[in-house]
Design a protein around this motif. Structure first.
Motif, PDB file in Angstrom:
ATOM      1  N   GLY A  38       6.200  68.360 -49.222  1.00 23.18           N
ATOM      2  CA  GLY A  38       7.229  69.382 -49.336  1.00 23.18           C
ATOM      3  C   GLY A  38       7.452  70.193 -48.072  1.00 23.18           C
ATOM      4  N   THR A  39       6.761  69.842 -46.987  1.00 19.67           N
ATOM      5  CA  THR A  39       6.947  70.560 -45.723  1.00 19.67           C
ATOM      6  C   THR A  39       7.495  69.607 -44.662  1.00 19.67           C
ATOM      7  OG1 THR A  39       4.738  70.107 -44.844  1.00 19.67           O
ATOM      8  CG2 THR A  39       4.987  72.069 -46.229  1.00 19.67           C
ATOM      9  N   ARG A  40       7.965  70.182 -43.595  1.00 21.96           N
ATOM     10  CA  ARG A  40       8.424  69.430 -42.433  1.00 21.96           C
ATOM     11  C   ARG A  40       7.738  70.035 -41.219  1.00 21.96           C
ATOM     12  NH1 ARG A  40      12.957  70.395 -39.025  1.00 21.96           N
ATOM     13  NH2 ARG A  40      13.371  68.556 -37.775  1.00 21.96           N
ATOM     14  N   ALA A  41       7.273  69.188 -40.306  1.00 26.97           N
ATOM     15  CA  ALA A  41       6.562  69.700 -39.132  1.00 26.97           C
ATOM     16  C   ALA A  41       7.211  69.182 -37.854  1.00 26.97           C
ATOM     17  CB  ALA A  41       5.098  69.280 -39.178  1.00 26.97           C
ATOM     18  N   VAL A  42       7.295  70.051 -36.871  1.00 22.77           N
ATOM     19  CA  VAL A  42       7.730  69.680 -35.530  1.00 22.77           C
ATOM     20  C   VAL A  42       6.634  70.125 -34.569  1.00 22.77           C
ATOM     21  CG1 VAL A  42      10.204  69.787 -36.040  1.00 22.77           C
ATOM     22  CG2 VAL A  42       9.037  71.811 -35.200  1.00 22.77           C
ATOM     23  N   ALA A  43       6.536  69.443 -33.433  1.00 26.89           N
ATOM     24  CA  ALA A  43       5.440  69.751 -32.509  1.00 26.89           C
ATOM     25  C   ALA A  43       5.939  69.835 -31.077  1.00 26.89           C
ATOM     26  CB  ALA A  43       4.357  68.677 -32.610  1.00 26.89           C
ATOM     27  N   ALA A  44       5.202  70.609 -30.301  1.00 24.25           N
ATOM     28  CA  ALA A  44       5.426  70.715 -28.869  1.00 24.25           C
ATOM     29  C   ALA A  44       4.058  70.672 -28.203  1.00 24.25           C
ATOM     30  CB  ALA A  44       6.155  72.008 -28.530  1.00 24.25           C
ATOM     31  N   VAL A  45       3.999  70.068 -27.027  1.00 25.18           N
ATOM     32  CA  VAL A  45       2.719  69.881 -26.346  1.00 25.18           C
ATOM     33  C   VAL A  45       2.805  70.369 -24.902  1.00 25.18           C
ATOM     34  CG1 VAL A  45       2.102  67.903 -27.794  1.00 25.18           C
ATOM     35  CG2 VAL A  45       3.282  67.515 -25.635  1.00 25.18           C
ATOM     36  N   ARG A  93       6.718  70.847 -24.263  1.00 24.63           N
ATOM     37  CA  ARG A  93       7.735  69.824 -24.425  1.00 24.63           C
ATOM     38  C   ARG A  93       7.600  69.251 -25.843  1.00 24.63           C
ATOM     39  NH1 ARG A  93       3.660  67.063 -22.691  1.00 24.63           N
ATOM     40  NH2 ARG A  93       3.439  64.839 -22.824  1.00 24.63           N
ATOM     41  N   ARG A  94       8.717  69.016 -26.470  1.00 24.95           N
ATOM     42  CA  ARG A  94       8.697  68.560 -27.861  1.00 24.95           C
ATOM     43  C   ARG A  94       8.127  67.151 -27.960  1.00 24.95           C
ATOM     44  NH1 ARG A  94      13.317  69.432 -32.366  1.00 24.95           N
ATOM     45  NH2 ARG A  94      12.200  68.407 -34.044  1.00 24.95           N
ATOM     46  N   ASP A  95       7.262  66.952 -28.961  1.00 23.95           N
ATOM     47  CA  ASP A  95       6.669  65.638 -29.214  1.00 23.95           C
ATOM     48  C   ASP A  95       6.242  65.575 -30.677  1.00 23.95           C
ATOM     49  OD1 ASP A  95       5.397  63.221 -29.277  1.00 23.95           O
ATOM     50  OD2 ASP A  95       3.910  63.701 -27.749  1.00 23.95           O
ATOM     51  N   ASP A  96       7.191  65.293 -31.553  1.00 26.65           N
ATOM     52  CA  ASP A  96       6.916  65.250 -32.984  1.00 26.65           C
ATOM     53  C   ASP A  96       6.018  64.082 -33.372  1.00 26.65           C
ATOM     54  OD1 ASP A  96       8.498  67.487 -33.229  1.00 26.65           O
ATOM     55  OD2 ASP A  96      10.265  66.380 -33.888  1.00 26.65           O
ATOM     56  N   ALA A  97       5.865  63.096 -32.502  1.00 28.38           N
ATOM     57  CA  ALA A  97       5.047  61.916 -32.813  1.00 28.38           C
ATOM     58  C   ALA A  97       3.571  62.256 -33.002  1.00 28.38           C
ATOM     59  CB  ALA A  97       5.207  60.862 -31.717  1.00 28.38           C
ATOM     60  N   ASP A 145      -0.370  70.364 -21.435  1.00 24.39           N
ATOM     61  CA  ASP A 145      -1.685  69.857 -21.069  1.00 24.39           C
ATOM     62  C   ASP A 145      -2.791  70.538 -21.883  1.00 24.39           C
ATOM     63  OD1 ASP A 145      -3.430  68.244 -19.619  1.00 24.39           O
ATOM     64  OD2 ASP A 145      -3.803  69.820 -18.155  1.00 24.39           O
ATOM     65  N   GLY A 146      -3.465  69.763 -22.745  1.00 22.81           N
ATOM     66  CA  GLY A 146      -4.593  70.280 -23.504  1.00 22.81           C
ATOM     67  C   GLY A 146      -4.255  71.096 -24.732  1.00 22.81           C
ATOM     68  N   GLU A 147      -2.975  71.207 -25.088  1.00 18.47           N
ATOM     69  CA  GLU A 147      -2.572  72.001 -26.250  1.00 18.47           C
ATOM     70  C   GLU A 147      -1.493  71.292 -27.045  1.00 18.47           C
ATOM     71  OE1 GLU A 147      -1.468  76.106 -25.759  1.00 18.47           O
ATOM     72  OE2 GLU A 147      -2.961  76.414 -24.206  1.00 18.47           O
ATOM     73  N   ILE A 148      -1.567  71.491 -28.356  1.00 13.28           N
ATOM     74  CA  ILE A 148      -0.526  71.021 -29.266  1.00 13.28           C
ATOM     75  C   ILE A 148      -0.141  72.201 -30.146  1.00 13.28           C
ATOM     76  CG2 ILE A 148       0.035  69.438 -31.153  1.00 13.28           C
ATOM     77  CD1 ILE A 148      -2.203  67.598 -30.037  1.00 13.28           C
ATOM     78  N   HIS A 149       1.145  72.429 -30.289  1.00 12.25           N
ATOM     79  CA  HIS A 149       1.664  73.496 -31.145  1.00 12.25           C
ATOM     80  C   HIS A 149       2.494  72.840 -32.236  1.00 12.25           C
ATOM     81  CE1 HIS A 149       0.674  76.750 -28.224  1.00 12.25           C
ATOM     82  NE2 HIS A 149       0.656  75.690 -27.441  1.00 12.25           N
ATOM     83  N   VAL A 150       2.144  73.117 -33.495  1.00 13.40           N
ATOM     84  CA  VAL A 150       2.845  72.527 -34.625  1.00 13.40           C
ATOM     85  C   VAL A 150       3.457  73.651 -35.453  1.00 13.40           C
ATOM     86  CG1 VAL A 150       2.647  71.074 -36.673  1.00 13.40           C
ATOM     87  CG2 VAL A 150       1.190  70.614 -34.685  1.00 13.40           C
ATOM     88  N   TYR A 151       4.749  73.537 -35.709  1.00 14.95           N
ATOM     89  CA  TYR A 151       5.450  74.498 -36.556  1.00 14.95           C
ATOM     90  C   TYR A 151       5.711  73.795 -37.880  1.00 14.95           C
ATOM     91  CZ  TYR A 151       8.481  78.418 -37.711  1.00 14.95           C
ATOM     92  OH  TYR A 151       9.031  79.539 -38.298  1.00 14.95           O
ATOM     93  N   VAL A 152       5.083  74.282 -38.960  1.00 12.32           N
ATOM     94  CA  VAL A 152       5.207  73.674 -40.281  1.00 12.32           C
ATOM     95  C   VAL A 152       6.194  74.515 -41.081  1.00 12.32           C
ATOM     96  CG1 VAL A 152       3.980  72.865 -42.332  1.00 12.32           C
ATOM     97  CG2 VAL A 152       2.793  72.929 -40.123  1.00 12.32           C
ATOM     98  N   MET A 153       7.278  73.881 -41.514  1.00 11.89           N
ATOM     99  CA  MET A 153       8.333  74.593 -42.236  1.00 11.89           C
ATOM    100  C   MET A 153       8.243  74.299 -43.726  1.00 11.89           C
ATOM    101  SD  MET A 153      11.314  73.822 -39.497  1.00 11.89           S
ATOM    102  CE  MET A 153      10.635  72.214 -39.099  1.00 11.89           C
ATOM    103  N   GLY A 154       8.378  75.325 -44.526  1.00 13.23           N
ATOM    104  CA  GLY A 154       8.313  75.192 -45.968  1.00 13.23           C
ATOM    105  C   GLY A 154       7.201  76.045 -46.520  1.00 13.23           C
ATOM    106  N   SER A 155       6.593  75.563 -47.611  1.00  6.49           N
ATOM    107  CA  SER A 155       5.464  76.274 -48.208  1.00  6.49           C
ATOM    108  C   SER A 155       4.537  75.259 -48.859  1.00  6.49           C
ATOM    109  CB  SER A 155       5.951  77.284 -49.243  1.00  6.49           C
ATOM    110  OG  SER A 155       6.590  76.620 -50.307  1.00  6.49           O
ATOM    111  N   ALA A 156       3.273  75.639 -48.992  1.00  7.96           N
ATOM    112  CA  ALA A 156       2.287  74.758 -49.617  1.00  7.96           C
ATOM    113  C   ALA A 156       1.121  75.585 -50.141  1.00  7.96           C
ATOM    114  CB  ALA A 156       1.788  73.722 -48.625  1.00  7.96           C
ATOM    115  N   ASP A 157       0.608  75.192 -51.301  1.00 14.30           N
ATOM    116  CA  ASP A 157      -0.579  75.839 -51.854  1.00 14.30           C
ATOM    117  C   ASP A 157      -1.836  75.253 -51.241  1.00 14.30           C
ATOM    118  OD1 ASP A 157       0.722  77.619 -53.529  1.00 14.30           O
ATOM    119  OD2 ASP A 157       0.876  76.146 -55.127  1.00 14.30           O
ATOM    120  N   GLU A 158      -1.760  74.011 -50.864  1.00 15.14           N
ATOM    121  CA  GLU A 158      -2.879  73.344 -50.206  1.00 15.14           C
ATOM    122  C   GLU A 158      -2.321  72.087 -49.561  1.00 15.14           C
ATOM    123  OE1 GLU A 158      -4.622  70.732 -53.853  1.00 15.14           O
ATOM    124  OE2 GLU A 158      -5.410  72.749 -53.624  1.00 15.14           O
TER     125      GLU A 158
END
Length: 127
Positions: free
Chosen positions: A43-50, A31-35, A52-65
């Motif tokens: 320079g990136t944007r992240a969205v998350a879904a959770v 279930r989505r939970d960006d909080a 029980d016991g797991e968090i999945h984060v999709y980071v959009m864009g690019s980064a050197d560090e």
């Protein structure tokens, strides 16, 4: 003319769904939970879904560090980083939150990144 979905949108990204298919992840239980994403590399944007016991984060864009900060309850965690197109990148093990959050150094990436954080079961936690 057939239009292609815009890039870097997790709801339309075949690359993101391919990660879940390859890893056998039950995406329908998320279930989505960006909080939970407290900060992401510049320079990136992240969205998350959770689930029980797991968090999945999709980071959009690019980064050197950079660092991603994710809010989690007390406990110990493992984190897996994936390139949506090429698969696994790195695993960070036995992480502990500091003041309710994990600060994770992002690998360098040029186009999108997936982070999966899993809470360790009590028998998996080191004293």
């Amino acid at each position: 003319m057939i239009r292609r979905p815009p890039r870097s949108t997790p709801s339309n990204s075949s690359a993101a769904s391919d990660v879940y298919k390859r890893q056998g992840l039950p995406w329908w239980e998320l279930r989505r939970d960006d909080a939970v994403v407290l900060s992401a590399p510049g320079g990136t944007r992240a969205v998350a879904a959770v689930r029980d016991g797991e968090i999945h984060v999709y980071v959009m864009g690019s980064a050197d560090e950079g660092t991603i900060r994710v809010g989690v309850p007390n406990g110990r965690y493992d984190a897996d980083w994936f390139d949506p197109k090429n698969g696994p990148l790195r695993r960070d093990e036995d992480l502990q939150p500091d003041r309710g959050a994990l600060d994770l150094a992002c690998p360098t990436f040029e186009e999108d990144l997936v982070l999966r954080i899993r809470k360790k079961l009590p028998q998996q936690q080191k004293p």
